[in-house]
Design a protein around this motif. Structure first.
Motif, PDB file in Angstrom:
ATOM      1  N   ILE A   1       0.864  -1.184   0.000  1.00  0.00           N
ATOM      2  CA  ILE A   1       0.000   0.000   0.000  1.00  0.00           C
ATOM      3  C   ILE A   1       0.897   1.229   0.000  1.00  0.00           C
ATOM      4  N   LEU A   2       0.841   2.004  -1.069  1.00  0.00           N
ATOM      5  CA  LEU A   2       1.676   3.202  -1.130  1.00  0.00           C
ATOM      6  C   LEU A   2       0.866   4.405  -0.672  1.00  0.00           C
ATOM      7  N   LEU A   3       1.405   5.141   0.287  1.00  0.00           N
ATOM      8  CA  LEU A   3       0.694   6.314   0.790  1.00  0.00           C
ATOM      9  C   LEU A   3       1.064   7.529  -0.036  1.00  0.00           C
ATOM     10  N   LYS A   4       0.058   8.387  -0.276  1.00  0.00           N
ATOM     11  CA  LYS A   4       0.381   9.610  -1.024  1.00  0.00           C
ATOM     12  C   LYS A   4       0.941  10.654  -0.059  1.00  0.00           C
ATOM     13  N   GLY A   5       1.801  11.499  -0.589  1.00  0.00           N
ATOM     14  CA  GLY A   5       2.333  12.623   0.195  1.00  0.00           C
ATOM     15  C   GLY A   5       3.281  12.196   1.289  1.00  0.00           C
ATOM     16  N   ASP A   6       3.772  13.224   2.034  1.00  0.00           N
ATOM     17  CA  ASP A   6       4.695  12.983   3.145  1.00  0.00           C
ATOM     18  C   ASP A   6       3.959  13.149   4.460  1.00  0.00           C
ATOM     19  N   VAL A   7       4.636  12.764   5.543  1.00  0.00           N
ATOM     20  CA  VAL A   7       4.062  13.001   6.872  1.00  0.00           C
ATOM     21  C   VAL A   7       3.937  14.513   7.064  1.00  0.00           C
ATOM     22  N   PRO A   8       2.740  15.031   7.416  1.00  0.00           N
ATOM     23  CA  PRO A   8       2.589  16.475   7.591  1.00  0.00           C
ATOM     24  C   PRO A   8       3.409  16.989   8.779  1.00  0.00           C
ATOM     25  N   SER A   9       3.544  18.305   8.861  1.00  0.00           N
ATOM     26  CA  SER A   9       4.336  18.907   9.931  1.00  0.00           C
ATOM     27  C   SER A   9       3.613  18.817  11.272  1.00  0.00           C
ATOM     28  N   PRO A  10       4.356  18.465  12.340  1.00  0.00           N
ATOM     29  CA  PRO A  10       3.722  18.427  13.672  1.00  0.00           C
ATOM     30  C   PRO A  10       3.463  19.823  14.239  1.00  0.00           C
ATOM     31  N   VAL A  11       3.839  20.874  13.473  1.00  0.00           N
ATOM     32  CA  VAL A  11       3.513  22.245  13.918  1.00  0.00           C
ATOM     33  C   VAL A  11       2.058  22.552  13.552  1.00  0.00           C
ATOM     34  N   HIS A  12       1.676  22.143  12.340  1.00  0.00           N
ATOM     35  CA  HIS A  12       0.288  22.339  11.903  1.00  0.00           C
ATOM     36  C   HIS A  12      -0.295  20.999  11.481  1.00  0.00           C
ATOM     37  N   PRO A  13      -0.593  20.117  12.438  1.00  0.00           N
ATOM     38  CA  PRO A  13      -1.155  18.823  12.040  1.00  0.00           C
ATOM     39  C   PRO A  13      -2.526  19.023  11.384  1.00  0.00           C
ATOM     40  N   PRO A  14      -2.885  18.148  10.430  1.00  0.00           N
ATOM     41  CA  PRO A  14      -4.181  18.283   9.766  1.00  0.00           C
ATOM     42  C   PRO A  14      -5.344  18.226  10.771  1.00  0.00           C
ATOM     43  N   SER A  15      -6.461  18.832  10.398  1.00  0.00           N
ATOM     44  CA  SER A  15      -7.655  18.801  11.252  1.00  0.00           C
ATOM     45  C   SER A  15      -8.208  17.374  11.302  1.00  0.00           C
ATOM     46  N   GLY A  16      -9.141  17.141  12.205  1.00  0.00           N
ATOM     47  CA  GLY A  16      -9.809  15.832  12.278  1.00  0.00           C
ATOM     48  C   GLY A  16      -8.807  14.724  12.508  1.00  0.00           C
ATOM     49  N   CYS A  17      -8.888  13.656  11.697  1.00  0.00           N
ATOM     50  CA  CYS A  17      -7.899  12.588  11.777  1.00  0.00           C
ATOM     51  C   CYS A  17      -6.612  13.082  11.120  1.00  0.00           C
ATOM     52  N   HIS A  18      -5.505  13.066  11.875  1.00  0.00           N
ATOM     53  CA  HIS A  18      -4.221  13.571  11.359  1.00  0.00           C
ATOM     54  C   HIS A  18      -3.795  12.870  10.074  1.00  0.00           C
ATOM     55  N   PHE A  19      -4.377  11.702   9.827  1.00  0.00           N
ATOM     56  CA  PHE A  19      -3.946  10.866   8.704  1.00  0.00           C
ATOM     57  C   PHE A  19      -4.834  11.077   7.464  1.00  0.00           C
ATOM     58  N   HIS A  20      -5.857  11.968   7.557  1.00  0.00           N
ATOM     59  CA  HIS A  20      -6.894  11.949   6.511  1.00  0.00           C
ATOM     60  C   HIS A  20      -6.393  12.288   5.101  1.00  0.00           C
ATOM     61  N   GLN A  21      -5.356  13.166   5.014  1.00  0.00           N
ATOM     62  CA  GLN A  21      -4.891  13.542   3.667  1.00  0.00           C
ATOM     63  C   GLN A  21      -4.193  12.379   2.946  1.00  0.00           C
ATOM     64  N   ARG A  22      -3.735  11.411   3.699  1.00  0.00           N
ATOM     65  CA  ARG A  22      -2.985  10.305   3.085  1.00  0.00           C
ATOM     66  C   ARG A  22      -3.755   8.985   3.102  1.00  0.00           C
ATOM     67  N   CYS A  23      -4.906   8.982   3.763  1.00  0.00           N
ATOM     68  CA  CYS A  23      -5.605   7.723   3.999  1.00  0.00           C
ATOM     69  C   CYS A  23      -6.396   7.278   2.772  1.00  0.00           C
ATOM     70  N   PRO A  24      -6.176   6.023   2.311  1.00  0.00           N
ATOM     71  CA  PRO A  24      -6.917   5.542   1.143  1.00  0.00           C
ATOM     72  C   PRO A  24      -8.416   5.353   1.421  1.00  0.00           C
ATOM     73  N   GLN A  25      -8.818   5.327   2.704  1.00  0.00           N
ATOM     74  CA  GLN A  25     -10.226   5.087   3.028  1.00  0.00           C
ATOM     75  C   GLN A  25     -10.909   6.292   3.676  1.00  0.00           C
ATOM     76  N   ALA A  26     -10.299   7.464   3.545  1.00  0.00           N
ATOM     77  CA  ALA A  26     -10.825   8.645   4.238  1.00  0.00           C
ATOM     78  C   ALA A  26     -12.261   8.959   3.816  1.00  0.00           C
ATOM     79  N   MET A  27     -13.044   9.400   4.801  1.00  0.00           N
ATOM     80  CA  MET A  27     -14.439   9.785   4.553  1.00  0.00           C
ATOM     81  C   MET A  27     -14.586  11.265   4.892  1.00  0.00           C
TER      82      MET A  27
END
Ligand code: ADP
Ligand code: SF4
Ligand code: MG
Length: 322
Positions: A272-298
């Motif tokens: 399973i290849l994830l898109k993008g890099d790990v986001p910065s821990p200074v501005h973590p993504p909203s909601g689930c921190h993993f949502h921008q890279r998650c293949p099953q995000a809702m």
């Protein structure tokens, strides 16, 4: 259920970022560890895995009292480390020891092996010179080195041998818990197995509890009873070795596992290849921190933070799919 020797409750470490404008306080911070809770049971090995930068070493340093938490607590044998008296702090410092990743940087090159291993005994004023020397020889033997090594210097040893010296140092004060922070990551693959086997033998011999940190799920598989998976300062899944390897629930755990080499040529596994890099821990993504890279995000994943919830007997997962 076994006794929890360490309990971590909603632990946070936010490192403030220097403001480039002089005399102005920055209100930004690196959220290295961001609300983590788990237990470590006596006699077990708990693995902590996750990519570089997800907060593993900071967590180790929080548990070992090398840094103070921004929020939350660490309980050792039921006692809060932050409110302990001096004697209890000294005892807990003896009881929780650490082995670091880099065996080249962690030993003072000007000291002999004898001085290095005796150092923790001197700091804690254990025994006299003679008994300390006896203990050094004993410890060298325990980690598979010879007592004639005692008068040599770190540069005379290989990476694997230096890690054995570090392990001897960690054992000197008869600890209950050893936190191993990527103890074999800097070593050749052929040497890794030897050090891991030594750690396993020592665990049995001295009834040790381990927290074993690694970025490599392949290394922890030979070592751990339970595994916690970290992503951007949070635990996203925790469970027994079997639960995590046979039935991973979190999409991030699944992706990490898909990169581990197969056990047999018949095992079916899609990478399973994830898109993008790990986001910065200074501005973590909203909601689930993993949502921008998650293949099953809702849709809900963008706005709602998933809590770590029980799913199965001991398995807990932080994901809206469950
Ligand atoms: N003393 C510090 N000051 C500022 N930021 C730090 C400090 N220590 C770690 N960090 C940052 O915290 C995050 C987590 O780091 P670390 O705990 O070392 O992760 P890991 O061990 O999983 O690679 C990283 O973004 C790192 O740059
Ligand atoms: S909560 Fe949503 S984005 Fe996060 S891991 Fe689960 S499905 Fe993916
Ligand atoms: Mg680290």
């Amino acid at each position: 259920m076994a006794e929890a020797i360490i309990k971590v409750e909603n632990l946070k470490k936010h490192f403030p970022i220097q403001n480039p404008i002089p005399f102005k306080k920055s209100n930004q911070s690196v959220k290295a560890v961001d609300g983590v809770s788990f237990e470590v049971f006596r006699g077990e090995t708990l693995g902590i895995v996750g990519e570089s930068g997800c907060g593993k070493s900071t967590m180790a340093r929080l548990i070992n009292q090398l840094v103070r938490p921004t929020d939350g607590k660490v309980l050792f044998k039921g006692q809060d480390l932050a409110v302990m008296g001096t004697k209890e702090i000294r005892d807990s410092r003896k009881s929780i020891q650490m082995v670091f990743q880099n065996p080249y940087a962690s030993l003072d090159p000007r000291k002999t092996i004898k001085q290095l291993i005796a150092e923790p005994l001197e700091i804690h004023k254990v025994g006299d010179k003679r008994s300390r020397l006896k203990r050094v020889h004993e410890l060298l033997e325990v980690v598979g080195l010879n007592s004639y090594h005692a008068d040599r210097y770190p540069h005379e040893f290989s990476g694997g041998q230096r890690q054995r010296i570090n392990i001897a140092r960690a054992l000197a004060l008869n600890p209950d818990v050893i936190i191993c922070d990527e103890p074999v990551s800097a070593l050749d693959v052929s040497v890794q197995a030897q050090v891991i086997n030594l750690l396993k033998d020592l665990q049995k011999k001295f009834s040790l509890t381990y927290i074993f940190i690694s970025h490599d799920l392949n290394v922890v598989r030979y070592m751990c009873d339970r595994i916690a998976v970290m992503y951007l300062g949070k635990i996203v899944e925790i469970g027994s070795y079997n639960e995590i390897y046979q039935n991973p629930l979190h999409p991030y755990t699944k992706a990490l596992l898909s990169a581990v080499p197969k056990e047999s040529p018949y095992e079916k596994k899609e990478r399973i290849l994830l898109k993008g890099d790990v986001p910065s821990p200074v501005h973590p993504p909203s909601g689930c921190h993993f949502h921008q890279r998650c293949p099953q995000a809702m849709e809900c994943c963008k706005s709602t933070v998933p809590e770590l919830k029980q799913n199965g007997t001991n398995q807990r997962v932080a994901c809206h799919l469950y």
